[in-house]
Design a protein around this motif. Sequence first.
Motif, PDB file in Angstrom:
ATOM      1  N   LEU A 135       0.845  -1.201   0.000  1.00 52.82           N
ATOM      2  CA  LEU A 135       0.000   0.000   0.000  1.00 52.82           C
ATOM      3  C   LEU A 135       0.878   1.248   0.000  1.00 52.82           C
ATOM      4  O   LEU A 135       0.641   2.195  -0.769  1.00 52.82           O
ATOM      5  N   ALA A 136       1.885   1.243   0.886  1.00 57.19           N
ATOM      6  CA  ALA A 136       2.776   2.406   0.974  1.00 57.19           C
ATOM      7  C   ALA A 136       3.539   2.622  -0.328  1.00 57.19           C
ATOM      8  O   ALA A 136       3.699   3.761  -0.795  1.00 57.19           O
ATOM      9  N   ALA A 137       4.004   1.542  -0.944  1.00 56.48           N
ATOM     10  CA  ALA A 137       4.767   1.650  -2.175  1.00 56.48           C
ATOM     11  C   ALA A 137       3.939   2.217  -3.319  1.00 56.48           C
ATOM     12  O   ALA A 137       4.467   2.892  -4.209  1.00 56.48           O
ATOM     13  N   HIS A 138       2.622   1.982  -3.275  1.00 54.54           N
ATOM     14  CA  HIS A 138       1.742   2.482  -4.335  1.00 54.54           C
ATOM     15  C   HIS A 138       1.036   3.782  -3.939  1.00 54.54           C
ATOM     16  O   HIS A 138       0.186   4.286  -4.670  1.00 54.54           O
ATOM     17  N   GLY A 139       1.389   4.320  -2.755  1.00 53.07           N
ATOM     18  CA  GLY A 139       0.833   5.604  -2.344  1.00 53.07           C
ATOM     19  C   GLY A 139      -0.624   5.560  -1.945  1.00 53.07           C
ATOM     20  O   GLY A 139      -1.315   6.570  -2.003  1.00 53.07           O
ATOM     21  N   VAL A 140      -1.088   4.407  -1.488  1.00 55.36           N
ATOM     22  CA  VAL A 140      -2.489   4.270  -1.069  1.00 55.36           C
ATOM     23  C   VAL A 140      -2.533   4.337   0.451  1.00 55.36           C
ATOM     24  O   VAL A 140      -1.912   3.525   1.138  1.00 55.36           O
ATOM     25  N   ARG A 141      -3.276   5.321   0.980  1.00 55.28           N
ATOM     26  CA  ARG A 141      -3.344   5.492   2.425  1.00 55.28           C
ATOM     27  C   ARG A 141      -4.686   6.082   2.824  1.00 55.28           C
ATOM     28  O   ARG A 141      -5.444   6.573   1.983  1.00 55.28           O
ATOM     29  N   GLY A 142      -4.969   6.014   4.109  1.00 62.08           N
ATOM     30  CA  GLY A 142      -6.181   6.620   4.657  1.00 62.08           C
ATOM     31  C   GLY A 142      -7.467   6.080   4.031  1.00 62.08           C
ATOM     32  O   GLY A 142      -7.583   4.878   3.762  1.00 62.08           O
ATOM     33  N   PRO A 143      -8.432   6.980   3.765  1.00 61.26           N
ATOM     34  CA  PRO A 143      -9.732   6.551   3.220  1.00 61.26           C
ATOM     35  C   PRO A 143      -9.621   5.859   1.865  1.00 61.26           C
ATOM     36  O   PRO A 143     -10.529   5.117   1.477  1.00 61.26           O
ATOM     37  N   ARG A 144      -8.520   6.091   1.166  1.00 59.86           N
ATOM     38  CA  ARG A 144      -8.373   5.496  -0.156  1.00 59.86           C
ATOM     39  C   ARG A 144      -8.198   3.970  -0.084  1.00 59.86           C
ATOM     40  O   ARG A 144      -8.476   3.258  -1.052  1.00 59.86           O
ATOM     41  N   VAL A 145      -7.771   3.450   1.082  1.00 60.84           N
ATOM     42  CA  VAL A 145      -7.661   1.999   1.250  1.00 60.84           C
ATOM     43  C   VAL A 145      -9.049   1.376   1.174  1.00 60.84           C
ATOM     44  O   VAL A 145      -9.272   0.392   0.459  1.00 60.84           O
ATOM     45  N   GLY A 146     -10.003   1.964   1.884  1.00 55.54           N
ATOM     46  CA  GLY A 146     -11.366   1.464   1.842  1.00 55.54           C
ATOM     47  C   GLY A 146     -11.971   1.585   0.457  1.00 55.54           C
ATOM     48  O   GLY A 146     -12.712   0.699   0.002  1.00 55.54           O
ATOM     49  N   GLU A 147     -11.666   2.689  -0.215  1.00 55.79           N
ATOM     50  CA  GLU A 147     -12.168   2.886  -1.579  1.00 55.79           C
ATOM     51  C   GLU A 147     -11.645   1.792  -2.510  1.00 55.79           C
ATOM     52  O   GLU A 147     -12.389   1.238  -3.329  1.00 55.79           O
ATOM     53  N   LEU A 148     -10.372   1.447  -2.359  1.00 57.74           N
ATOM     54  CA  LEU A 148      -9.787   0.399  -3.187  1.00 57.74           C
ATOM     55  C   LEU A 148     -10.433  -0.959  -2.890  1.00 57.74           C
ATOM     56  O   LEU A 148     -10.701  -1.745  -3.803  1.00 57.74           O
ATOM     57  N   GLN A 149     -10.714  -1.211  -1.618  1.00 53.33           N
ATOM     58  CA  GLN A 149     -11.356  -2.469  -1.266  1.00 53.33           C
ATOM     59  C   GLN A 149     -12.754  -2.572  -1.878  1.00 53.33           C
ATOM     60  O   GLN A 149     -13.172  -3.645  -2.302  1.00 53.33           O
ATOM     61  N   ARG A 150     -13.450  -1.462  -1.905  1.00 55.01           N
ATOM     62  CA  ARG A 150     -14.812  -1.466  -2.463  1.00 55.01           C
ATOM     63  C   ARG A 150     -14.811  -1.539  -3.980  1.00 55.01           C
ATOM     64  O   ARG A 150     -15.601  -2.275  -4.576  1.00 55.01           O
TER      65      ARG A 150
END
Length: 310
Positions: free
Chosen positions: A166-181
């Motif tokens: 996640l860190a390597a691809h710059g995905v953090r915070g609320p965007r993690v949930g967005e990616l899961q959905r």
Amino acid sequence: MARVSARELVVLGTGSQTPTRRRNHNGYLLRWDGAGLLFDPGEGTQRQMILAGVAATDVDRILISHFHGDHCLGLPGVIQRMSLDRVPHPVHAHFPASGAEYFARLRHASAFHETATLVPEPVHAAGVIAEGGFGRIEAHPLDHPIQTYGYRLVEPDGRRMLPDRLAAHGVRGPRVGELQREGAIRVAGRTVTLDQVSEHRRGQRFAFVMDTRLCEGVFTLADGADLLVIESTFLDEDAGLAHDFGHLTAGEAGRVAQECGVRRLVLTHFSQRYSAPETFGAQARRHFTGEIVVAEDLSRVPVPPRPSRL
């Protein structure tokens, strides 16, 4: 106060046929996140629940393998306690359809003011009998002198998010949930997919196998179980008696666990003829290389934690 595991087995009784000074009739409560599944409440289960700190309100489902007394004579007390304590949610009861008359008699074994909602759901055939947030519950037939079912809880497979990716691809915070959905999102002009930052997570499995000879249903239920609760009524030297009466030996239980890839094996339902419970574990150990628990009344057995990586 001790921390309660979100997924654990509370052992209420471990005896077969007749209780002893050390072992009550059967009874097992599976805590699975917010759900409580009560299996085979034998005589004395209501009192054992009190001793174990299990409230009537903890029970969401009752699952009966068959209608021999050591697996169901505690039903009247448990059902009446549900009304006495005014359990606010419906409690679903699963049992072999051929025993519907026994269930009705036990349900109304004496006069009481019924306030709780009990929902009988007879099991007519193998397959999925319930689905919900916990996953699915399956019933599979076993080989015993009367109609008997074993039960299996299967959690759906999911995904395990990997923080380093996640860190390597710059995905953090609320965007993690967005990616899961959504399964994919745009980050800094690039598309990041769920597969790139997570891995498959196998759902956990619990199996409950009571009175039976070895049969296809035993192996179907035990397949890949993280926690297998299985009868081992007899020791191996009494295998002839076990077969005649429709039961397993400790060695057979160990072989089932090894062949089915079980992670934690719980032996229970011990005949009163034996005085050294550690022998059951020793005989199962001849065949099973995983963790073995020789169940004791009022003990708690956690469901094994998920492996950090599969």
